[in-house]
Design an enzyme around this catalytic site. Structure first.
Site, PDB file in Angstrom:
ATOM      1  N   CYS A 151       0.809  -1.220   0.000  1.00  0.00           N
ATOM      2  CA  CYS A 151       0.000   0.000   0.000  1.00  0.00           C
ATOM      3  C   CYS A 151       0.845   1.275   0.000  1.00  0.00           C
ATOM      4  O   CYS A 151       0.416   2.300  -0.537  1.00  0.00           O
ATOM      5  CB  CYS A 151      -0.962  -0.004   1.183  1.00  0.00           C
ATOM      6  SG  CYS A 151      -0.228  -0.505   2.745  1.00  0.00           S
ATOM      7  N   HIS A 276      -2.529   6.674   3.571  1.00  0.00           N
ATOM      8  CA  HIS A 276      -1.096   6.886   3.741  1.00  0.00           C
ATOM      9  C   HIS A 276      -0.701   8.211   3.077  1.00  0.00           C
ATOM     10  O   HIS A 276      -1.225   8.561   2.007  1.00  0.00           O
ATOM     11  CB  HIS A 276      -0.300   5.769   3.064  1.00  0.00           C
ATOM     12  CG  HIS A 276      -0.371   4.437   3.758  1.00  0.00           C
ATOM     13  ND1 HIS A 276      -0.947   4.241   4.993  1.00  0.00           N
ATOM     14  CD2 HIS A 276       0.094   3.211   3.359  1.00  0.00           C
ATOM     15  CE1 HIS A 276      -0.834   2.964   5.336  1.00  0.00           C
ATOM     16  NE2 HIS A 276      -0.222   2.314   4.361  1.00  0.00           N
TER      17      HIS A 276
HETATM   18  N1  LIG Z   1      -4.343  -3.038   5.127  1.00  0.00           N
HETATM   19  C1  LIG Z   1      -3.727  -2.519   4.067  1.00  0.00           C
HETATM   20  O1  LIG Z   1      -3.624  -1.286   3.910  1.00  0.00           O
HETATM   21  C2  LIG Z   1      -3.137  -3.440   3.037  1.00  0.00           C
HETATM   22  C3  LIG Z   1      -2.729  -2.884   1.853  1.00  0.00           C
HETATM   23  C4  LIG Z   1      -2.169  -3.686   0.867  1.00  0.00           C
HETATM   24  C5  LIG Z   1      -2.037  -5.029   1.105  1.00  0.00           C
HETATM   25  N2  LIG Z   1      -2.444  -5.556   2.288  1.00  0.00           N
HETATM   26  C6  LIG Z   1      -2.298  -6.995   2.464  1.00  0.00           C
HETATM   27  O2  LIG Z   1      -3.587  -7.586   2.303  1.00  0.00           O
HETATM   28  C7  LIG Z   1      -3.688  -8.743   3.135  1.00  0.00           C
HETATM   29  C8  LIG Z   1      -4.902  -8.597   4.054  1.00  0.00           C
HETATM   30  O3  LIG Z   1      -4.672  -7.459   4.865  1.00  0.00           O
HETATM   31  P1  LIG Z   1      -5.807  -6.869   5.837  1.00  0.00           P
HETATM   32  O4  LIG Z   1      -5.241  -5.561   6.257  1.00  0.00           O
HETATM   33  O5  LIG Z   1      -7.147  -6.920   5.203  1.00  0.00           O
HETATM   34  O6  LIG Z   1      -5.740  -7.937   7.052  1.00  0.00           O
HETATM   35  P2  LIG Z   1      -6.859  -8.289   8.153  1.00  0.00           P
HETATM   36  O7  LIG Z   1      -7.754  -7.135   8.400  1.00  0.00           O
HETATM   37  O8  LIG Z   1      -6.106  -8.859   9.287  1.00  0.00           O
HETATM   38  O9  LIG Z   1      -7.728  -9.463   7.465  1.00  0.00           O
HETATM   39  C9  LIG Z   1      -7.163 -10.729   7.206  1.00  0.00           C
HETATM   40  C10 LIG Z   1      -8.138 -11.587   6.431  1.00  0.00           C
HETATM   41  O10 LIG Z   1      -7.512 -12.841   6.177  1.00  0.00           O
HETATM   42  C11 LIG Z   1      -8.357 -13.896   6.652  1.00  0.00           C
HETATM   43  N3  LIG Z   1      -7.548 -15.003   7.159  1.00  0.00           N
HETATM   44  C12 LIG Z   1      -6.590 -14.958   8.134  1.00  0.00           C
HETATM   45  N4  LIG Z   1      -6.081 -16.199   8.326  1.00  0.00           N
HETATM   46  C13 LIG Z   1      -6.733 -17.018   7.468  1.00  0.00           C
HETATM   47  C14 LIG Z   1      -6.661 -18.408   7.205  1.00  0.00           C
HETATM   48  N5  LIG Z   1      -5.814 -19.219   7.834  1.00  0.00           N
HETATM   49  N6  LIG Z   1      -7.491 -18.922   6.254  1.00  0.00           N
HETATM   50  C15 LIG Z   1      -8.353 -18.133   5.605  1.00  0.00           C
HETATM   51  N7  LIG Z   1      -8.473 -16.786   5.804  1.00  0.00           N
HETATM   52  C16 LIG Z   1      -7.659 -16.258   6.728  1.00  0.00           C
HETATM   53  C17 LIG Z   1      -9.153 -13.268   7.775  1.00  0.00           C
HETATM   54  O11 LIG Z   1     -10.331 -14.050   7.980  1.00  0.00           O
HETATM   55  P3  LIG Z   1     -11.032 -14.128   9.440  1.00  0.00           P
HETATM   56  O12 LIG Z   1     -11.791 -12.833   9.598  1.00  0.00           O
HETATM   57  O13 LIG Z   1     -11.920 -15.294   9.301  1.00  0.00           O
HETATM   58  O14 LIG Z   1      -9.937 -14.284  10.445  1.00  0.00           O
HETATM   59  C18 LIG Z   1      -9.444 -11.891   7.166  1.00  0.00           C
HETATM   60  O15 LIG Z   1     -10.494 -11.973   6.235  1.00  0.00           O
HETATM   61  C19 LIG Z   1      -2.356  -8.859   3.884  1.00  0.00           C
HETATM   62  O16 LIG Z   1      -1.491  -9.714   3.180  1.00  0.00           O
HETATM   63  C20 LIG Z   1      -1.817  -7.449   3.840  1.00  0.00           C
HETATM   64  O17 LIG Z   1      -0.417  -7.399   3.933  1.00  0.00           O
HETATM   65  C21 LIG Z   1      -3.006  -4.807   3.249  1.00  0.00           C
END
Ligand SMILES: NC(=O)c1ccc[n+]([C@@H]2O[C@H](COP(=O)([O-])OP(=O)(O)OC[C@H]3O[C@@H](n4cnc5c(N)ncnc54)[C@H](OP(=O)(O)O)[C@@H]3O)[C@@H](O)[C@H]2O)c1
Length: 371
Positions: A151, A276
């Site tokens: 991001c 950001h």
């Molecule tokens: N946040 C940002 O600004 C951003 C930007 C770019 C990229 N990213 C990337 O995008 C990804 C998600 O980020 P996020 O910020 O959305 O994280 P988050 O809010 O922690 O959400 C994580 C998601 O992954 C699921 N998950 C976790 N463990 C799992 C498993 N073992 N099997 C299946 N599903 C699972 C969770 O499901 P449950 O709800 O069921 O636990 C939830 O839907 C990460 O790789 C992050 O680095 C994030």
């Protein structure tokens, strides 16, 4: 079962080419319950409705939960091999290790994966795509995976790509001011809890008083984030660099196709929920002017110029949150270098920084599949 892509194995089912091209591709959102997944469902509901089924997938903890997409309630399924049956495009918004394990499974079931995690971004057989900058790269995907940049890089690269096309980039020096949602839902929950703990107090003027008040609710951050700035994002890498700082360097180079571009980043977390901000010193091969930069940026797709300091006009996260473009202000030519620009850039890390860019890549792939 529905074939994944014209000309690719179709899980043993033969379908006429016209039937293949007539139907809309089916999409899976893996990580639908997370910070990025939640925003993605809103984006999918607002953009052109190019998808057939939209299947929602998360961990077994969330199985059975109902979420709304395109105005309809959809039940969340637990991640499993069968969950990819009939899926053409799978967008992964899950932690790195979950993508690393499951993206190849989705590919083996016939889906093209658009991955938001860091698991595949630097794999030479996985294109790293920002549609406004290198859309062509999405067509060549030896592993069946297209990666979405991190991001922080995404929040600036559309604007920098436009300036690079005109002036030829030679160096980037970046300081980031990163929102807590970049650390996922846990980051947002932590800032809100800490703000509640300090609300109405006089804290913030004695050493350690905020740290004592928030106690052990540091969440994903190494120091209190309320009433603070924290010069750290990601995990520790060699020689004191953070993983986030190296991502900005490596991913900018890969997206722009400039493996030797000089890039330095210092990544800092600030008490902002979403969006950001980056202060960027960009040096070019050619001399620059502010008027020229304004013109390039104003005509670049996905960029908005907000730059009139006399009127108090410049981008700030609280104005930019929830919007799609990359916002650029404070454009100045460096006082000691006629080839360098100073810029302040803001981008919603959950939209263009994650979900929107993934949706745009998904649309490129869907168009190829005949969607
Ligand atoms: N946040 C940002 O600004 C951003 C930007 C770019 C990229 N990213 C990337 O995008 C990804 C998600 O980020 P996020 O910020 O959305 O994280 P988050 O809010 O922690 O959400 C994580 C998601 O992954 C699921 N998950 C976790 N463990 C799992 C498993 N073992 N099997 C299946 N599903 C699972 C969770 O499901 P449950 O709800 O069921 O636990 C939830 O839907 C990460 O790789 C992050 O680095 C994030």
């Amino acid at each position: 079962m529905i074939p994944a892509e014209a000309g690719r194995p179709s899980h043993g089912v033969t379908v006429a080419a016209d039937a293949r091209t007539a139907r809309k591709p089916h999409l899976a959102v893996v990580g639908a319950t997370g910070a990025v997944g939640t925003v993605l469902l809103g984006i999918l509901s607002a953009r052109a409705d190019i998808w057939g089924e939209i299947r929602l997938i998360a961990s077994p903890r969330s199985a059975g939960r109902k979420l709304t997409v395109r105005g309809e309630e959809v039940e969340v399924a637990a991640l499993s091999e069968d969950a990819f049956d009939g899926i053409d495009v799978a967008m992964f918004d899950v932690p790195d290790e979950v993508s690393a394990q499951w993206a190849p499974v989705a590919v083996s079931k016939g889906a093209v994966v658009v991955d938001n995690s860091g698991a595949f971004r630097m794999d030479p057989d996985v294109p790293l795509v920002v549609p406004e900058v290198n859309a062509h790269a999405a067509r060549v995907r030896p592993r069946g995976i297209v990666a979405n940049p991190n991001c922080t890089t995404l929040s600036m690269i559309v604007a920098l790509g436009a300036l690079h096309a005109e002036y030829g980039l030679s160096e980037l020096i970046v300081s980031s001011y990163q929102a807590v949602s970049g650390a996922g839902q846990a980051g947002v929950d932590t800032l809100r809890a800490q703000l509640s703990a300090i609300s109405g107090t006089e804290l913030g003027s004695a050493p350690g008083d905020v740290r004592r008040a928030v106690g052990d609710t540091l969440g994903p951050f190494p120091a209190p984030i309320a009433l603070n700035v924290v010069p750290w994002a990601g995990s520790l890498r060699e020689d004191g660099w953070s993983s986030e700082e190296l991502k900005v360097r490596n991913e900018s180079r890969k997206i722009l196709g400039m493996p030797d571009l000089r890039v330095t980043a210092t990544c800092v977390r600030v008490p902002v929920i979403t969006t950001h901000s980056l202060a960027v010193h960009a040096r070019f091969e050619n001399e620059v002017t502010v008027a020229g930069a304004h013109e390039i940026l104003a005509s670049a797709p996905g960029v908005v110029v907000s730059d009139d300091p006399a009127e108090g006009e410049f981008p700030t996260p609280s104005d930019v949150a929830g919007t799609d473009p990359t916002w650029v202000g404070r454009v100045r030519r460096s006082l000691d270098d006629p080839r360098a620009l100073e810029l302040f850039v803001c981008g919603d890390n959950l939209r263009k920084g994650a979900a929107l860019n993934a949706a745009q890549i998904g649309e490129l792939v869907a168009a190829e599949l005949g969607g």
